[in-house]
Design a protein around this motif. Structure first.
Motif, short mmCIF file in Angstrom:
data_model
loop_
_atom_site.label_atom_id
_atom_site.label_comp_id
_atom_site.label_asym_id
_atom_site.label_seq_id
_atom_site.Cartn_x
_atom_site.Cartn_y
_atom_site.Cartn_z
N UNK A 158 0.86 -1.18 0.00
CA UNK A 158 0.00 0.00 0.00
C UNK A 158 0.90 1.23 0.00
N UNK A 159 0.77 2.08 -1.00
CA UNK A 159 1.61 3.26 -1.12
C UNK A 159 0.92 4.46 -0.48
N UNK A 160 1.54 5.06 0.56
CA UNK A 160 0.93 6.22 1.21
C UNK A 160 0.72 7.37 0.23
N UNK A 161 -0.15 8.29 0.61
CA UNK A 161 -0.47 9.44 -0.24
C UNK A 161 0.75 10.34 -0.41
N UNK A 162 0.69 11.19 -1.42
CA UNK A 162 1.78 12.13 -1.69
C UNK A 162 1.99 13.06 -0.49
N UNK A 163 0.91 13.43 0.15
CA UNK A 163 1.01 14.33 1.29
C UNK A 163 1.77 13.68 2.45
N UNK A 164 1.47 12.41 2.70
CA UNK A 164 2.17 11.70 3.78
C UNK A 164 3.65 11.55 3.44
N UNK A 165 3.95 11.19 2.21
CA UNK A 165 5.34 11.04 1.81
C UNK A 165 6.10 12.35 1.89
N UNK A 166 5.43 13.44 1.50
CA UNK A 166 6.07 14.75 1.56
C UNK A 166 6.39 15.13 3.01
N UNK A 167 5.52 14.73 3.92
CA UNK A 167 5.72 15.03 5.34
C UNK A 167 7.04 14.48 5.86
N UNK A 168 7.45 13.35 5.33
CA UNK A 168 8.68 12.70 5.79
C UNK A 168 9.83 12.86 4.79
N UNK A 169 9.73 13.84 3.90
CA UNK A 169 10.77 14.12 2.90
C UNK A 169 11.06 12.90 2.05
N UNK A 170 10.00 12.22 1.65
CA UNK A 170 10.12 11.04 0.80
C UNK A 170 9.59 11.31 -0.60
N UNK A 171 9.65 12.57 -0.99
CA UNK A 171 9.32 12.96 -2.36
C UNK A 171 10.48 13.79 -2.90
N UNK A 172 10.47 14.01 -4.22
CA UNK A 172 11.54 14.79 -4.83
C UNK A 172 12.89 14.14 -4.62
N UNK A 173 13.92 14.95 -4.47
CA UNK A 173 15.28 14.44 -4.31
C UNK A 173 15.43 13.60 -3.04
N UNK A 174 14.70 14.00 -1.99
CA UNK A 174 14.83 13.31 -0.71
C UNK A 174 14.34 11.88 -0.71
N UNK A 175 13.52 11.50 -1.68
CA UNK A 175 12.99 10.14 -1.72
C UNK A 175 14.08 9.11 -1.88
N UNK A 176 15.19 9.49 -2.49
CA UNK A 176 16.23 8.53 -2.83
C UNK A 176 17.25 8.32 -1.71
N UNK A 177 17.01 8.95 -0.56
CA UNK A 177 17.94 8.80 0.56
C UNK A 177 17.74 7.49 1.32
N UNK A 178 16.60 6.84 1.12
CA UNK A 178 16.30 5.60 1.84
C UNK A 178 16.04 4.50 0.82
N UNK A 179 17.05 3.66 0.58
CA UNK A 179 16.93 2.64 -0.45
C UNK A 179 15.91 1.57 -0.09
N UNK A 180 15.69 1.31 1.20
CA UNK A 180 14.65 0.36 1.58
C UNK A 180 13.28 0.85 1.13
N UNK A 181 13.03 2.13 1.33
CA UNK A 181 11.76 2.71 0.88
C UNK A 181 11.66 2.67 -0.64
N UNK A 182 12.72 3.09 -1.31
CA UNK A 182 12.69 3.15 -2.78
C UNK A 182 12.41 1.77 -3.36
#
Length: 768
Positions: A574-598
């Motif tokens: 289940x993929x969380x909403x864009x808003x939830x991901x943005x809250x934890x800096x998991x969008x844009x450039x910051x998304x690639x900082x956590x390879x487990x998430x990616x």
């Protein structure tokens, strides 16, 4: 051909030849003897063991000496053509220069030719390359040929001959291979009333380390030994259960007048006391007890004494604090680790030349309980900085080696440091565990992680971290070995929980997940916290991901950047909403900082038709494909990262009509897959990578062959680590749409799906 030159055809042939250290003969470079098969160089000033990659580069540059090799030449010969950044090559060259200088001063230099490459030169050598060194030649023939080819001025010749003579007088062969290996099991140190148990725990750790250093033997002071002692098992039986030759029994007392260590050694074969002696010191000279004890026992066992130096001078008070710090680290409690860090900081501040103190401090910093992503990142960086200080003082500081190894993103550094650590201290359970983890991380460069896991289980069968070994064996398709490893645990077990955990894992390997859960429920009633974490919680989480069941409340696993709330959703597809991901800096450039998430989220972006978000994040981080490749290389695992990411980027880019970028990713994938295919590891993770690529390019034949082989790895029931993407074939991952419904593939996965449905129903009926 002139004896001093080599023709162009031979140069080209040498540049393409891979370096196989195990089968390369010894050779001479002026005053330096090079033994590739044991990774050692000997010179008039010292003897140095080189990292595998450093020895490969030295061997390449030596054949022929004086010939220039480009970076691409070195990559082809020493890195087998895999993607390597300049940083890795620069580090290897730097380490090589340091090693050569340590053994022979300025007699050999590695010269950098700007924008061309590197070459190795003897002092005074002309620009003309030497004849290629023949590994089949004897050392005498090689040395003679080396001297003939010199055209040096008289003074240089004289200097070289002096160095050669010094080398002959200095060099001695390695330890006699005829000396039998000895395994010594240390029982927990007994203490009298009034002795601080944390202090004695640290002294026990220092004693074990001294035995390994001085006696060059495998000395274990394992959690298994503590468990067996707690159950009242006799020393002889403990030795038998731990496959030891001798058992060490020690009693420590201290008062205002003296400290005393009474040691007994029992021969496991006959149960007789082999050695007994009391070692005493003034209370302010306890730091000498470990060395004295180790030397006496080593001599009694008729083994050569490897270490000859007493410890670095340190005050009695600071040495006591150092031992307390070691004891606190052994507990692994959060508060204790914090206290250990503070104590060891004081010790090293007052004793800046105390290498072992810096090594212990680096470990305390690495283990410091930092849970936030940035805080953890900073703590690891600081631990590495401290470890470097320790290694600058003493390159054989084992705890510093371990920290540098487990924390490195460079395969050569990580593996060489940990391999050297367990070579120096083969009874260190933690060292073998960290090496196994690192070998798995860098599997294409690190040998076989199953070897380390088997060694770990052999020396510490009741330590719950050892229990991952059977899953590792299953991941290599060795189900018989997996069952043997569980039988070894059962044979060593002394508590019901230990036996039940092993029986549960055997049931799980057969796909009996409900049976596994029933056995596990009984095991956890009497299990320790460590047993629950390694033997129950990890496996329970994996099973619930496989079955699509929610996680048990109250169990929080360490994460990288993405919090547990996000990763729990991703694990259940289940993929969380864009808003939830943005809250934890998991969008844009910051998304690639956590390879487990990616890795977990990529298929979900496609499954839920959110590929535009994925591409927006991709464009924000990577201005071009080269930047993406640099990112993959910086992780230290480009062969894992590129297949994990590019297969899904290809699908997303195709949907967006960005065909030129699709072609670049396919090209990168093809190069990486070539390396995986050549490796031929017969490893489950490799099979999954190959299956993903086959599905992407529509290679139905390969996909069918791989899927038909998966049950031989106990797939999907074995879990060496939590990796939900290993189950994606059974889910709605769009990557597998082209192959999922092929009759041959359905013949494999439909029965598995049916079984999983039945197992889930039975588990829910049990209320588990």
């Amino acid at each position: 051909m002139n004896d001093q030159t080599i023709n162009s055809d031979e140069v080209l042939k040498a540049r393409s030849q891979k370096i196989d250290l195990a089968h390369h003969g010894d050779f001479e470079l002026g005053p330096v003897t090079v033994r590739p098969s044991v990774r050692k160089i000997y010179g008039p000033l010292a003897e140095v063991m080189l990292e595998p990659k450093v020895m490969q580069v030295l061997t390449a540059l030596s054949d022929p000496i004086g010939n220039t090799l480009s970076r691409d030449d070195l990559i082809e010969r020493c890195w087998e053509g895999r993607i390597v950044g300049d940083t890795s090559i620069n580090r290897v060259i730097s380490v090589l220069r340091s090693g050569l200088k340590e053994v022979a001063g300025e007699a050999l230099v590695v010269e950098n030719i700007p924008k061309v490459g590197y070459r190795l030169l003897l002092h005074g050598q002309s620009d003309e390359p030497r004849t290629s060194l023949n590994p089949e030649s004897s050392p005498a023939e090689t040395a003679a040929r080396s001297l003939r080819s010199h055209a040096l001025v008289a003074a240089t010749v004289g200097a070289t001959l002096i160095l050669l003579l010094s080398a002959i007088l200095w060099w001695r062969p390695a330890a006699d291979p005829g000396i039998e290996e000895v395994r010594l099991a240390m029982l927990p140190l007994e203490i009298e009333e009034g002795v601080d148990p944390i202090y004695s725990s640290g002294l026990e750790a220092e004693l074990r380390s001294a035995f390994a250093k001085v006696g060059a033997m495998q000395v274990t002071a394992s959690e298994s030994a503590q468990i067996l002692v707690d159950q009242g098992i006799s020393p002889t039986e403990i030795g038998e259960r731990l496959n030891a030759d001798y058992v060490w029994i020690g009693n420590f007392t201290t008062d205002v007048e003296r400290s005393s260590l009474q040691v007994r050694i029992v021969d496991v074969e006959n149960g007789q006391e082999f050695f007994s002696q009391s070692f005493q010191s003034a209370p302010d000279e306890v730091e000498h007890l470990p060395f004295r004890t180790a030397r006496a026992i080593t001599t009694a066992l008729s083994r050569p004494v490897k270490g000859e130096q007493e410890p670095t001078s340190i005050s009695a008070g600071d040495y006591r604090l150092y031992l307390v710090g070691l004891g606190l680290l052994k507990t692994r409690g959060n508060d204790q680790r914090k206290a250990a860090l503070e104590i060891l900081q004081q010790v090293t501040t007052r004793n800046p030349q105390f290498a072992d103190g810096w090594g212990a401090l680096s470990k305390a910093q690495f283990l410091y309980p930092a849970f936030e992503f940035e805080e953890r990142k900073q703590s690891v960086a600081k631990a590495r900085e401290i470890a470097r200080q320790a290694l600058d003082l003493n390159p054989d500081t084992i705890e510093a080696m371990k920290v540098m190894g487990i924390s490195s993103e460079d395969a050569d550094e990580a593996l060489s440091q940990l391999e050297r650590a367990v070579e120096l201290d083969p009874g260190d359970s933690e060292g073998w565990f960290w090496l196994g983890v690192t070998q798995r991380k860098f599997i294409l460069e690190g040998g076989h992680p199953l070897t380390s896991h088997r060694q770990l289980l052999e020396i510490d069968p009741l330590w719950p971290a050892s229990w991952m070994g059977s899953d590792m064996a299953a991941h290599f398709g060795n189900l018989d070995i997996a069952r043997e490893m569980e039988s070894d645990v059962i044979a060593a077990a002394v508590t019901p929980s230990q036996r039940l955990f092993a029986e549960a894992r055997l049931a799980r390997l057969q796909g009996d997940l409900s049976g596994y859960m029933r056995l596990m429920q009984n095991a956890v009633r009497t299990a320790t916290e460590s047993e629950r974490m390694w033997g129950s919680d990890l496996q329970d989480r994996s099973i619930r991901i496989l079955l699509g069941m929610p996680q048990v409340d109250g169990i929080v696993w360490p994460r990288n950047k993405a919090p547990a709330s996000v990763m729990d959703e991703v694990d259940l597809a289940r993929l969380p909403s864009r808003e939830v991901l943005r809250e934890f800096d998991l969008t844009g450039s910051g998304a690639w900082d956590d390879m487990n998430f990616v890795k977990g989220a990529l298929p979900l972006y496609l499954q839920y038709d959110r590929h535009e978000e994925l591409l927006a994040d991709y464009d924000a981080r990577f201005p071009d494909h080269d930047a993406y490749l640099e990112f993959a290389d910086a992780t230290g695992q480009p062969e894992r990262v590129i297949p994990d990411i590019s297969v899904y980027l290809v699908l997303a880019l195709r949907r967006a009509g960005r065909e030129s970028e699709v072609a670049k990713h396919l090209d990168s994938l093809e190069k990486v897959m070539t390396r995986w295919n050549i490796a031929d590891l017969n490893w489950l993770d490799q099979k999954i990578i190959q299956l993903e690529y086959a599905a992407l390019i529509g290679d139905e034949k390969t996909a069918i062959e791989i899927v038909e082989s998966l049950p031989g790895f106990a797939w999907p029931y074995s879990y060496a680590t939590i990796d939900p993407t290993n189950f994606n074939l059974l889910k709605d991952d769009p990557l597998f749409d082209p192959i999922r419904n092929l009759p041959a593939i359905r013949a494999v996965i439909d029965p598995i799906r049916a079984r999983l449905k039945t197992e889930r129903a039975e588990i829910e009926e049990l209320g588990l």
